[in-house]
Motif scaffolding. Structure first.
Motif, PDB file in Angstrom:
ATOM      1  N   UNK A 199       0.810  -1.232   0.000  1.00  0.00           N
ATOM      2  CA  UNK A 199       0.000   0.000   0.000  1.00  0.00           C
ATOM      3  C   UNK A 199       0.837   1.272   0.000  1.00  0.00           C
ATOM      4  N   UNK A 200       2.127   1.154  -0.292  1.00  0.00           N
ATOM      5  CA  UNK A 200       2.995   2.333  -0.261  1.00  0.00           C
ATOM      6  C   UNK A 200       2.570   3.332  -1.339  1.00  0.00           C
ATOM      7  N   UNK A 201       2.585   4.609  -0.995  1.00  0.00           N
ATOM      8  CA  UNK A 201       2.299   5.715  -1.930  1.00  0.00           C
ATOM      9  C   UNK A 201       0.950   5.577  -2.624  1.00  0.00           C
ATOM     10  N   UNK A 202      -0.077   5.153  -1.870  1.00  0.00           N
ATOM     11  CA  UNK A 202      -1.397   4.936  -2.475  1.00  0.00           C
ATOM     12  C   UNK A 202      -2.452   5.941  -1.998  1.00  0.00           C
ATOM     13  N   UNK A 203      -2.140   6.758  -0.985  1.00  0.00           N
ATOM     14  CA  UNK A 203      -3.201   7.548  -0.345  1.00  0.00           C
ATOM     15  C   UNK A 203      -3.020   9.058  -0.531  1.00  0.00           C
ATOM     16  N   UNK A 204      -4.157   9.740  -0.770  1.00  0.00           N
ATOM     17  CA  UNK A 204      -4.124  11.207  -0.892  1.00  0.00           C
ATOM     18  C   UNK A 204      -3.859  11.849   0.467  1.00  0.00           C
ATOM     19  N   UNK A 205      -4.459  11.238   1.514  1.00  0.00           N
ATOM     20  CA  UNK A 205      -4.294  11.791   2.866  1.00  0.00           C
ATOM     21  C   UNK A 205      -4.128  10.635   3.845  1.00  0.00           C
ATOM     22  N   UNK A 206      -3.240  10.791   4.810  1.00  0.00           N
ATOM     23  CA  UNK A 206      -3.150   9.829   5.911  1.00  0.00           C
ATOM     24  C   UNK A 206      -3.416  10.600   7.207  1.00  0.00           C
ATOM     25  N   UNK A 207      -4.348  10.086   8.002  1.00  0.00           N
ATOM     26  CA  UNK A 207      -4.676  10.687   9.297  1.00  0.00           C
ATOM     27  C   UNK A 207      -3.960   9.895  10.385  1.00  0.00           C
ATOM     28  N   UNK A 208      -3.124  10.566  11.183  1.00  0.00           N
ATOM     29  CA  UNK A 208      -2.315   9.854  12.180  1.00  0.00           C
ATOM     30  C   UNK A 208      -2.434  10.522  13.550  1.00  0.00           C
TER      31      UNK A 208
END
Ligand SMILES: NC(=O)c1ccc[n+]([C@@H]2O[C@H](COP(=O)([O-])OP(=O)(O)OC[C@H]3O[C@@H](n4cnc5c(N)ncnc54)[C@H](OP(=O)(O)O)[C@@H]3O)[C@@H](O)[C@H]2O)c1
Length: 316
Positions: A199-208
């Motif tokens: 799933x690397x480099x697949x998301x527009x936004x990551x909420x952490x």
């Protein structure tokens, strides 16, 4: 009044339950007899001495709750005796009675029950500002949420799903995974299984809001993506190399709810937007765990253990 308080920083064992003087009511305050008090991670940070707190000894922990107005200050114009209100940003809430500035008290909407509102006040307003002020995702974008089955995570996931965003996340147990999937997430990974690599480099936004996961979060972002960093439930985040971020056009956004709840009308508008999702049945939350206020030590231990699903409430 009875209250849960501490007079030195430390573990849950520093909490004491006993009688303290009733709060003094200022001209613009309302006195609220508490029905439910919400427990949050920030209460643990305050108890440990790692968060800003008001000067007061002993210190009564807690910042959010719901109850009935039983007295009003001389200059109060926004509220009446007998009204049910909740608040998310008022100190000394772990007690039977709380003096609440009238601009911080929000009238409870008739359509929703008290327990739900007590559960979703602070975590819900947090999820709302994370989604709408920071992430600002458009329909069909793809986002990832660390701690998706936590209090903020559950509401955030459902707000984003209702907004047409594709939500993915990670959690610790099969039980929590099931909760997140029934709340609309497309896929929910288990922390102790290998999933990251695909799933690397697949998301527009990551909420952490976990903190220790920050490097993973950066790896999950597409180039030009945004990391929304909002807490450290799992421990402090590692230092970030800005040059690496720059070379991939990745950005980090951060925010504290207190900077968004700036006045009465801001609180009203934001809670209306949040409650519209509940009134439209777009958000369902797990049943809270309720402890008597006198058992605050057990409640703090449970929150710190990470074994609870959803909200912990204290009842005076
Ligand atoms: N910025 C703000 O204004 C604001 C406001 C409110 C809260 N917060 C922050 O939001 C975060 C979540 O708060 P909450 O009330 O939702 O707490 P919560 O219900 O206890 O959820 C915390 C989540 O963190 C996850 N977690 C804990 N330790 C972890 C670890 N070592 N590795 C990976 N995941 C871990 C847990 O995941 P599992 O369930 O999968 O175990 C849990 O779902 C906290 O950091 C809190 O301080 C920020």
């Amino acid at each position: 009044m009875k209250a849960l308080y501490f007079d030195r920083f430390g573990g849950p064992e520093v909490l004491q339950y006993g009688t303290l003087p009733d709060p003094k009511l200022a001209d613009h305050d309302v006195l609220v007899k508490m029905a439910y008090i919400g427990l949050n991670f920030a209460d643990i940070y305050r108890r440990k001495g790692t968060y800003h707190i008001e000067k007061s000894t002993p210190y009564i922990d807690g910042y959010e709750g719901l109850g009935m107005i039983i007295a009003v200050g001389k200059k109060v114009t926004k509220h009446r005796l007998g009204e049910k209100v909740f608040f998310v940003d008022v100190p000394f809430a772990n007690s039977e009675l709380v003096a609440v500035p009238e601009s911080h008290a929000i009238k409870v909407p008739a359509e929703l029950n008290d327990k739900i509102i007590a559960c979703v006040g602070l975590q819900g307003l947090t999820a709302d500002f994370l989604a709408h002020d920071l992430g600002k995702n458009r329909p069909n974008q793809t986002v990832f949420i660390h701690g998706i089955s936590g209090g903020v995570g559950q509401i955030l996931s459902q707000i984003l799903t209702a907004d047409g965003v594709n939500v993915y996340g990670v959690t610790s147990t099969r039980e929590k995974q099931k909760v997140a999937l029934t709340q609309g997430a497309k896929e929910v990974f288990l922390r102790n299984e290998p999933w990251l690599h695909d799933w690397l480099e697949r998301f527009d936004t990551v909420y952490d809001g976990v903190g220790v996961t920050l490097e993973q979060s950066i790896e999950l972002l597409k180039h030009k993506g945004n990391l929304v960093f909002y807490g450290m439930a799992g421990g402090n985040p590692p230092k970030v190399d800005l040059v690496t971020l720059l070379s991939q056009s990745k950005s980090i956004l951060t925010g504290d709810l207190w900077d968004y709840l700036t006045d009465y009308w801001e609180r009203i508008a934001r809670s209306k937007r949040l409650f519209s999702y509940f009134i439209n049945h777009q958000i369902h939350i797990s049943e809270p765990t309720v402890f008597p206020l006198k058992d605050g030590v057990l409640a703090h231990k449970l929150l710190e253990s990470g074994n609870n699903v959803g909200k912990i409430l204290l009842k005076p």
